[in-house]
Design an enzyme around this catalytic site. Sequence first.
Site, PDB file in Angstrom:
ATOM      1  CG  HIS A 145      -1.633   1.281   1.455  1.00  0.00           C
ATOM      2  ND1 HIS A 145      -2.843   1.568   0.866  1.00  0.00           N
ATOM      3  CD2 HIS A 145      -1.311   2.371   2.194  1.00  0.00           C
ATOM      4  CE1 HIS A 145      -3.246   2.769   1.240  1.00  0.00           C
ATOM      5  NE2 HIS A 145      -2.326   3.278   2.045  1.00  0.00           N
ATOM      6  CG  HIS A 148      -0.178   1.666  -5.491  1.00  0.00           C
ATOM      7  ND1 HIS A 148       0.070   1.480  -6.829  1.00  0.00           N
ATOM      8  CD2 HIS A 148      -1.380   2.279  -5.426  1.00  0.00           C
ATOM      9  CE1 HIS A 148      -0.934   1.954  -7.540  1.00  0.00           C
ATOM     10  NE2 HIS A 148      -1.831   2.456  -6.710  1.00  0.00           N
TER      11      HIS A 148
END
Length: 313
Positions: A145, A148
């Site tokens: 997470h 990204h």
Amino acid sequence: MGEIIANIMKFYDYLLKRTDARVRDYPLMQGPVQMTLILLGYVFFVLYAGPRFMANRKPYNLQIAMVIYNFFMVFFNAYIVYEFLMSGWGTTYTWRCDLIDPTSSPQALRMVRAAYMFYFSKYIELLDTVFFVLRKKHSQVTFLHVFHHSFMPWSWWWGITLTPAGGMGCFHAMVNAVVHVIMYTYYGLSAAGPRFQKYLWWKKYMTAIQLTQFIVVSIHISQYYFMEKCDYQVPIFIHLIWIYGMFFFVLFSNFWIQAYVRGKRLPASKEQKPKQNGFTNGEAVAVANGKHLDNGAVHYSNGFAHNGKVKEV
């Protein structure tokens, strides 16, 4: 050491000269240093400073802030879609081999602004993780997470620097903005409280929307390989977009099979226990801005697989 520094400075000067003049005056476009520092600060906060700050504090109740944030993102992404359509996709583009427009025509400048707004929205999306940290949703702050959310703005800086009026290379951005409108609408209604649950009957279709997105983007960009001639100016972006779309189509197709065909999905009431460093391993779980999506819906722009299991981050 002196030679290394000299080469770095030479490359930095090259970037400044190579930056498209039409975006040079936009915020965060004067060079890679500013945006890199912002993204490093983001990583430092969500992985170290934020968790330490919250260690002995109760989770913040950010319901109002999350509702405002999510619906702002709905309207902002809707405006981005509108600008993409008006600057080419809904007017003069053929939806086939559309080239980068290097001119300063009104339409080209409008496309530049639309692409820049999409790029800038990636910085706003960093608030997704900030909400997780302040609400002590440690299981949702996974390594992928954070990677990204920090890598996307960084990589898009290069696209805006080299091809701000991106032609067929910016189609995926418009489609992604459309999906963001749908996703953030769900997030906003979900964050608004239980009384809005009756309006979320369509949540079961969200995974299908994600898969449709990958199919549409991949089909569009695949035209490049079957055209007799397409003189798109920066073909490397075509290849990267195709790889990106196919990769995530495979990931989320696997998630669909696990969640719906084989029924291996985690109940919404069962949140994973975080490890000490705030990262987590485990079964498939889909969450959005702190809300579990018990139907297994996943978010394209923020979705990643972790240990072979797809997570919504």
